[in-house]
Each structure stands twice: as C-alpha cells, then as structure tokens.
Design a protein around this motif. Structure first.
Motif, short mmCIF file in Angstrom:
data_model
loop_
_atom_site.label_atom_id
_atom_site.label_comp_id
_atom_site.label_asym_id
_atom_site.label_seq_id
_atom_site.Cartn_x
_atom_site.Cartn_y
_atom_site.Cartn_z
N GLU A 38 0.83 -1.21 0.00
CA GLU A 38 0.00 0.00 0.00
C GLU A 38 0.87 1.26 0.00
OE1 GLU A 38 -3.46 2.43 0.14
OE2 GLU A 38 -2.97 0.44 -0.66
N GLY A 39 1.92 1.24 0.81
CA GLY A 39 2.85 2.38 0.86
C GLY A 39 3.55 2.60 -0.47
N LEU A 40 4.02 1.51 -1.09
CA LEU A 40 4.70 1.61 -2.38
C LEU A 40 3.74 2.12 -3.46
CD1 LEU A 40 6.81 -1.69 -2.37
CD2 LEU A 40 7.64 0.63 -1.98
N ARG A 41 2.48 1.67 -3.41
CA ARG A 41 1.48 2.11 -4.38
C ARG A 41 1.23 3.61 -4.26
NH1 ARG A 41 -3.62 3.53 -4.67
NH2 ARG A 41 -4.03 3.21 -2.45
N ARG A 44 4.15 5.65 -5.49
CA ARG A 44 4.25 5.66 -6.94
C ARG A 44 3.15 6.51 -7.57
NH1 ARG A 44 3.61 0.70 -7.46
NH2 ARG A 44 1.45 0.67 -8.14
N GLU A 45 1.89 6.28 -7.14
CA GLU A 45 0.75 6.94 -7.79
C GLU A 45 0.63 8.42 -7.43
OE1 GLU A 45 -2.78 4.68 -6.94
OE2 GLU A 45 -2.05 2.89 -8.00
N GLN A 46 0.89 8.76 -6.17
CA GLN A 46 0.69 10.14 -5.73
C GLN A 46 1.96 10.99 -5.82
OE1 GLN A 46 -1.28 10.36 -1.93
NE2 GLN A 46 -3.08 9.24 -2.65
N HIS A 47 3.13 10.35 -5.78
CA HIS A 47 4.37 11.15 -5.70
C HIS A 47 5.41 10.76 -6.74
CE1 HIS A 47 2.67 12.62 -1.98
NE2 HIS A 47 2.50 11.38 -1.58
N GLY A 48 5.08 9.80 -7.63
CA GLY A 48 6.02 9.41 -8.69
C GLY A 48 7.30 8.78 -8.19
N MET A 115 -2.42 11.71 12.15
CA MET A 115 -2.61 11.97 10.72
C MET A 115 -2.75 10.65 9.98
SD MET A 115 1.12 13.35 9.44
CE MET A 115 1.79 14.19 10.87
N THR A 116 -3.40 10.68 8.83
CA THR A 116 -3.56 9.47 8.03
C THR A 116 -2.22 9.07 7.42
OG1 THR A 116 -4.01 10.62 5.96
CG2 THR A 116 -5.91 10.18 7.41
N PHE A 117 -2.14 7.81 7.00
CA PHE A 117 -0.89 7.34 6.37
C PHE A 117 -0.62 8.13 5.09
CE2 PHE A 117 1.48 4.65 3.41
CZ PHE A 117 2.61 4.41 4.16
N ALA A 118 -1.65 8.38 4.30
CA ALA A 118 -1.46 9.12 3.03
C ALA A 118 -0.95 10.53 3.29
CB ALA A 118 -2.77 9.16 2.26
N ASP A 119 -1.52 11.21 4.29
CA ASP A 119 -1.06 12.57 4.63
C ASP A 119 0.37 12.54 5.16
OD1 ASP A 119 -3.29 13.92 3.81
OD2 ASP A 119 -4.21 14.02 5.81
N CYS A 120 0.67 11.53 5.98
CA CYS A 120 2.01 11.41 6.55
C CYS A 120 3.03 11.16 5.45
CB CYS A 120 2.04 10.27 7.57
SG CYS A 120 3.57 10.18 8.51
N LEU A 121 2.69 10.31 4.49
CA LEU A 121 3.59 10.03 3.37
C LEU A 121 3.83 11.31 2.56
CD1 LEU A 121 5.19 7.96 1.68
CD2 LEU A 121 3.10 7.55 0.37
N GLY A 122 2.77 12.06 2.28
CA GLY A 122 2.91 13.31 1.54
C GLY A 122 3.83 14.29 2.25
#
Length: 233
Positions: A38-41, A44-48, A115-122
């Motif tokens: 999920e993290g790798l996806r 890749r999809e949101q941050h290239g 914070m959500t995982f997606a927000d944290c990754l961003g």
C-alpha cells in the motif's frame, strides 16, 4: 498468570536505512506485505516515487547511495516502520505510547492516528525533497555537548542531536564537517559520518521551513488514539 509488561514503540530516523530492508519480512509476513504494498502504491501513484527495488529487489545498482537522498530515504523508512508497527500490533503487541526521532516522529504521529498514512507520506515526501535542496551532512561524535559546542561555533556547525550524555551529532556543510573531523582526529575523539547527505536539524534548513509549514497547515490533524511524544510540546 504473568502480567505482560507495557510496550512503547520507538521509531528511528534517517541514517538507519539499508537496501532490501523490507525483503525478508515481506516474503514471510502477510500483514507486513500488505502495508508495504500500500505504501509503495501511494508513493508511486501520488508522488512518482519508485521505491520497490530499493526495499525488495536486488537490482545490482548502488541502492545504498540512492537511499542517502532524503527524498527516497525518508518515505522508504516511513513505509517500513509503519508496516512493522502494524505487524506487531496485529500480533497483539499493542503499544501504550509512541516516540520517534526525525521521520520516526512522523511515523509515531501516523500510528497514533494524529494523521492518516497518506497525509504522513505526503509530508515526509515533501520533507525529503526540501532537504535534498539543502545538502550538507551529519557527524556522530563521541563527546559531551558542552565540550563539542565551542568547536561547532568555530566551524559554523549546529548541534543536531544529543543521543546520550557523551554522544552528539554535528550538522552542517560538508566542508565544515571535514574540518571538524580533522580536529577530532587530532584529539583522538571517535566520530563517524551519518549515512545521510543533508544537514538535518541545522540552520541550513531555515530557507525551506515556510514551504513545509504551509503544507502542514493543509493536513487534517486528529486527537491521537495512542499517546506519542512530540518534540515541540
């Protein structure tokens, strides 16, 4: 019966990474694999960002050098640390508190539900990109902060971290760190470079703080479900 002692999770920061650091658990642990995928996806999809080979596949390229770039290193650490925490929690190892250093503190905030995982990754991806702009380095020094400070002032360096009463990290330009190394060698003081090519926790990052702060304001922050240690409060 014997009472289980309470558990606290402590997440490390930059410099602890290495190529294929997710490979063995990924091969054997379903929960870990799910969270890494999920993290790798998202990366890749949101941050290239393509991080799969660095974490999982031995491609024969110089992955160690690639992982010294904050823009790859920090999201890679976040994905692995988060997946490892979820694996432990799924096995019944429930932390009563969380703490972390640097990017590890962001992981703690994420696992706590702040914070959500997606927000944290961003946030971590942006932090890495901003840090890559600054360059520099960090040096771990076997010396108390009070003794090291005069030398840091002399060479224009900052005290990045105090890890123990007699173990500190100097942060700043590569040239100044080389001068400090020469001085420490003459004094027979132990030192080693941190495997990171940025001057984290130093004045060299001041120019990027406004951009980071502006992005942080766009993220929804929630009351944590697990207590975690914040270095600001």
């Amino acid at each position: 019966g014997s009472r289980r002692p309470p558990v606290v999770f402590l997440f490390p920061g930059g410099g602890t990474q290495y190529p294929l650091m997710a490979a063995q658990l990924y091969a054997s642990e379903t929960v870990f694999r799910h969270h890494v995928d999920e993290g790798l996806r998202l990366a890749r999809e949101q941050h290239g960002l393509e991080l799969r080979d660095l974490l999982l596949n031995d491609t024969g390229t110089d992955a160690s050098a690639a992982l010294e770039n904050a823009s790859l290193q920090l999201p890679a650490l976040l994905i692995v640390e988060h997946a490892l925490a979820q694996l432990l929690i799924s096995r019944g190892v429930a932390p009563i508190a969380l703490a972390g250093h640097s990017v590890g503190e962001a992981v703690a905030a994420c696992v706590a539900g702040t914070m959500t995982f997606a927000d944290c990754l961003g946030l971590v991806v942006l932090r890495g990109k901003l840090m890559d702009r600054t360059r520099g380095g960090m040096l771990s020094v076997r010396m108390p902060a009070a003794e090291l400070r005069p030398m840091l002032d002399e060479f224009g360096l900052d005290l990045g971290v105090i890890n123990a009463p007699d173990l500190c990290v100097a942060s700043g330009s590569t040239e100044a760190l080389t001068e400090l190394e020469q001085r420490l060698a003459a004094l027979s003081v132990e030192f080693s470079r941190v495997r990171i090519n940025i001057a984290a926790h130093s004045r060299m990052l001041d120019p990027v703080l406004d951009e980071f702060r502006a992005h942080l304001r766009t993220i929804g922050l929630n009351r944590p479900k697990i207590a975690w240690v914040s270095n600001t409060t």
